[in-house]
Design a protein around this motif. Structure first.
Motif: not given
Length: 350
Positions: A278-283, A285-290, A254-260
């Motif tokens: 998912i967040s930007d490189p600095a961590g 705007n973190q979004v969770t994947v459910i 649901d967002s672009d960025g770095l996936l963990r």
């Protein structure tokens, strides 16, 4: 009394029973006018039986199947083999050379069957391979991996409404068996038009060799050969009863960025569980994947850089309890590696 086999004719070869021969089948030419050939190995058993085609790398960057075929060939005792194996480790030689899934014109070879003699380069290659190789077979095992930057849990895909394909899929013994519709232009669809049953094995990722995927593939192919009565053994084997998911679904970012990722292949997930962030490189705007519902992870993206809308987790949903499926997956992967360490050669007893 055991019936003796007759010679097997392939291209310009006449292979006597109990022999292993190699043929270079020219399917195209480079723009340098150099011929481009597909290497075909014929393992012709001493005794009559089915003709099993085992092929890999229809997508040129899918490498696990190549190693599966090498190990299967190494294990076969031709004096005990019933029938014939046609082994093609690399179908898409163009893609293999360039470490690419596709052909030079960016076409997918597995959407071009049965091909056209006067068509595009993809159509011509598909035509040559289908008519000179596939139509010589009575059964086919097609070996694949996930696309680049994705990985698949070992799984069989087949048209389960075809009784022969379903029986082969059951014999293969993968813990997950997907009832996959036939896609126009695919090897499976074209072969079924000629009453040749095909099962597709998916495991691992492109441009990588994975021990679990290879071990699962080797054991599965040998079990299919047992089912077809090409190999016989008195070894007592634990039977894997494949589980067919009622549905599968890709979960998208649901967002672009770095996936963990917080889960792995074969792992059970519960409804509303956080399976990645998912967040930007600095961590920020973190979004969770459910997880949309409970199931088992059968595929996932391996590249941690994602764009909004990317398919990142492939989840299968079962009628059976997810914990039972997860246990079966773990047991299957462990057994696949353990069996490869066994020095007993398949097919040594008749």
């Amino acid at each position: 009394m055991v019936t003796k086999n007759i010679p097997f004719e392939f291209s310009n070869l006449m292979v006597e029973p109990g022999n292993h021969a190699n043929c270079e089948l020219e399917i195209a030419r480079l723009y340098t006018h150099s011929p481009l050939s597909v290497s075909v190995d014929i393992l012709h058993g001493k005794h009559p039986g089915p003709v099993l085609l085992i092929n890999a790398a229809i997508h040129g960057d899918e490498l696990n199947g190549i190693e599966v075929i090498r190990q299967v060939i190494e294990k076969i005792d031709l004096s005990k083999l019933h029938g014939t194996i046609i082994a093609v480790p690399v179908v898409n030689v163009f893609g293999f050379i360039h470490k690419s899934r596709y052909l030079p014109d960016r076409r997918d070879l597995n959407r071009c069957f049965p091909g056209a003699e006067r068509g595009s380069i993809a159509g011509r290659m598909a035509y040559q391979y289908f008519n000179h190789v596939v139509r010589r077979a009575t059964h086919v095992v097609d070996l694949h991996t996930a696309a680049i930057y994705r990985t698949n849990l070992p799984q069989i895909r087949a048209n389960l409404s075809n009784p022969q394909a379903k029986a082969m899929a059951m014999a293969f013994g993968s813990p997950v068996m997907i009832d996959a519709s036939l896609r126009e232009g695919s090897l499976r669809a074209a072969a079924e038009d000629f009453d040749i049953p095909v099962i597709t094995f998916e495991a691992g990722e492109a441009l990588r060799l994975d021990a679990h995927a290879i071990g699962s593939g080797v054991q599965g192919v040998l079990k299919v050969m047992q089912h077809l009565e090409m190999l016989r053994t008195h070894r007592s084997k634990k039977v894997i009863e494949p589980m067919v998911p009622k549905a599968t679904r890709w979960v998208r970012a649901d967002s672009d960025g770095l996936l963990r990722s917080h889960v792995a292949l074969g792992e059970k997930v519960d409804k509303n569980q956080i399976i990645a962030t998912i967040s930007d490189p600095a961590g920020s705007n973190q979004v969770t994947v459910i997880a949309p519902q409970g199931g088992i992870v059968i595929g996932q993206q391996t590249l941690p850089l994602v764009n909004e809308g990317d398919a990142i987790f492939h989840i299968a949903f079962f009628e059976e309890p997810d914990g039972l499926v997860e246990e079966q997956v773990e047991s299957y992967l462990y057994d696949a590696i353990e069996e490869l360490d066994d020095d007993l050669k398949w097919g040594m007893t008749s």
